[in-house]
Enzyme design. Structure first.
Site, PDB file in Angstrom:
ATOM      1  N   HIS A   1       0.862  -1.175   0.000  1.00  0.00           N
ATOM      2  CA  HIS A   1       0.000   0.000   0.000  1.00  0.00           C
ATOM      3  C   HIS A   1       0.905   1.232   0.000  1.00  0.00           C
ATOM      4  O   HIS A   1       1.750   1.383   0.882  1.00  0.00           O
ATOM      5  CB  HIS A   1      -0.895   0.007   1.239  1.00  0.00           C
ATOM      6  CG  HIS A   1      -2.067   0.915   1.105  1.00  0.00           C
ATOM      7  ND1 HIS A   1      -1.921   2.282   0.976  1.00  0.00           N
ATOM      8  CD2 HIS A   1      -3.388   0.673   1.047  1.00  0.00           C
ATOM      9  CE1 HIS A   1      -3.119   2.832   0.855  1.00  0.00           C
ATOM     10  NE2 HIS A   1      -4.026   1.876   0.905  1.00  0.00           N
ATOM     11  N   ARG A  48      -6.272   9.366  -2.398  1.00  0.00           N
ATOM     12  CA  ARG A  48      -5.852   9.600  -3.785  1.00  0.00           C
ATOM     13  C   ARG A  48      -7.021   9.439  -4.739  1.00  0.00           C
ATOM     14  O   ARG A  48      -7.137  10.164  -5.731  1.00  0.00           O
ATOM     15  CB  ARG A  48      -4.715   8.645  -4.159  1.00  0.00           C
ATOM     16  CG  ARG A  48      -3.392   9.038  -3.520  1.00  0.00           C
ATOM     17  CD  ARG A  48      -2.268   8.078  -3.891  1.00  0.00           C
ATOM     18  NE  ARG A  48      -2.468   6.766  -3.305  1.00  0.00           N
ATOM     19  CZ  ARG A  48      -2.591   5.635  -3.988  1.00  0.00           C
ATOM     20  NH1 ARG A  48      -2.538   5.650  -5.306  1.00  0.00           N
ATOM     21  NH2 ARG A  48      -2.763   4.485  -3.361  1.00  0.00           N
TER      22      ARG A  48
END
Length: 347
Positions: free
Chosen positions: A257, A273
């Site tokens: 991640h 994001r």
């Protein structure tokens, strides 16, 4: 040694283990779940961002289907995944999301009309269809052509695990918690259960079953910094491997991640994001468009992770006493969005 008999023994009480036990019980097989911790503390609860399913509900998801989802999944794996498994996954995902809704997962829903979103660092107004009012909402995530990530604000895993755990209770499935499977019982060809240690008393217990399932999650704690819980140390992999019979596949396919808080490893959801957050280096420069001009911050996780490491290696990391890191800038999303859609990140 005390011996307990059951039809199906499920080792692990996260989402996979709970769902497997519920499925077995629904088909008339008695099930017992083993867990290191109480089920609602399993690591599935840490998931924030969402679960992908090609529902094509939101305006940015129109035209999505299982084939598009399949293509994104295979490309995202650099053509390394088991395509039969990927096909099964993408075909089942829409049914699973709707099933979870029926079990009580409060998926974030669509409000028709205009709304502002951040796309490529700029505010854009999109208009949701009246026909989609009340349907399960979806957000953008890395490596996808369509918006297909179903979510519950930023507490998706929390909501899913609570609902699955309550479902197991409704089916009267016993969960033996604070126990650890330390070896599988087998004859070299077939598995007959597991030897289990009670973590409170130290007692060894034999569990004998017609079928044994290992659903023990990941092994992220093998790495220096991980968003995984302390219990994610690969014990399920280990007891399978120690039989000398089972094989571990695709061990190179560890998913990193990109955005964990450094150095603690606390998760910052990909929703940051997906909703429009930007990655910046020590100079405040947004570097992802330079190296991934098409997908930018929303390239697949492995690509974003590699590009971030490259930037640090180029001397553009932010130095600290713990090591070097980069910035994830979500200020442009605005206070209201952060406090309502990214509550755990804000806290």
């Amino acid at each position: 040694m005390k011996v307990i008999y059951t039809d199906v023994l499920v080792i692990g009480a996260g989402l996979a283990g709970l769902r497997m036990a519920v499925g077995a019980k629904a088909r008339g097989h008695d099930s017992i779940i083993l867990s290191l911790v109480p089920p609602k503390r399993s690591h599935s609860k840490a998931a924030q961002g969402g679960m992908q399913a090609s529902l094509a509900n939101v305006i940015k998801g129109v035209g999505d289907n299982e084939d598009v989802h399949f293509g994104d999944t295979v490309r995202g794996s650099d053509w390394g995944c088991d395509q039969e498994v990927a096909r099964m996954f993408v075909n089942t995902a829409p049914k699973a999301v709707r099933e979870l809704a029926a079990w009580g997962v409060p998926w974030s829903r669509i409000t028709p009309g205009d709304r502002q979103v951040i796309i490529n660092g700029e505010k854009v107004t999109i208009t949701e269809r009246e026909a989609a009012a009340g349907l399960i909402g979806q957000r953008d995530f890395g490596g996808t052509k369509k918006w297909r990530t179903c979510f519950v604000s930023d507490g998706t895993g929390h909501a899913m695990l609570n609902s699955a755990a309550e479902r197991a209770i409704a089916h009267d499935i016993p969960v033996h918690e604070r126990v650890e499977a330390i070896a599988l019982i087998h004859d070299g060809q077939r598995c007959y259960g597991a030897v289990v240690r009670d973590l409170i008393t130290g007692e060894l217990i034999g569990y004998v079953a017609r079928a044994t399932a290992i659903a023990t999650g990941g092994a992220g704690k093998l790495f220096r910094v991980s968003t995984n819980a302390q219990i994610c140390e690969g014990t399920g992999h280990a007891i399978a491997l120690e039989t000398g019979v089972a094989k571990l596949g695709n061990m190179e396919a560890v998913q990193f991640h990109p955005t964990g808080i450094f150095p603690a490893g606390i998760l910052v959801t990909e929703g940051c994001r997906g909703d429009g957050g930007l990655l910046r280096d020590v100079d405040g420069h947004r570097f992802m468009p330079d190296v991934e001009p098409e997908k930018k911050e929303l390239a697949s996780r492995d690509v974003v992770s590699r590009r971030m490491e490259e930037r640090i290696a180029q001397g553009k990391g932010v130095k600290s006493r713990f090591g070097e890191h980069l910035w994830l800038d979500i200020t442009l999303l605005g206070e209201n969005h952060i406090k309502h859609n990214l509550r755990e990140v804000y806290e």
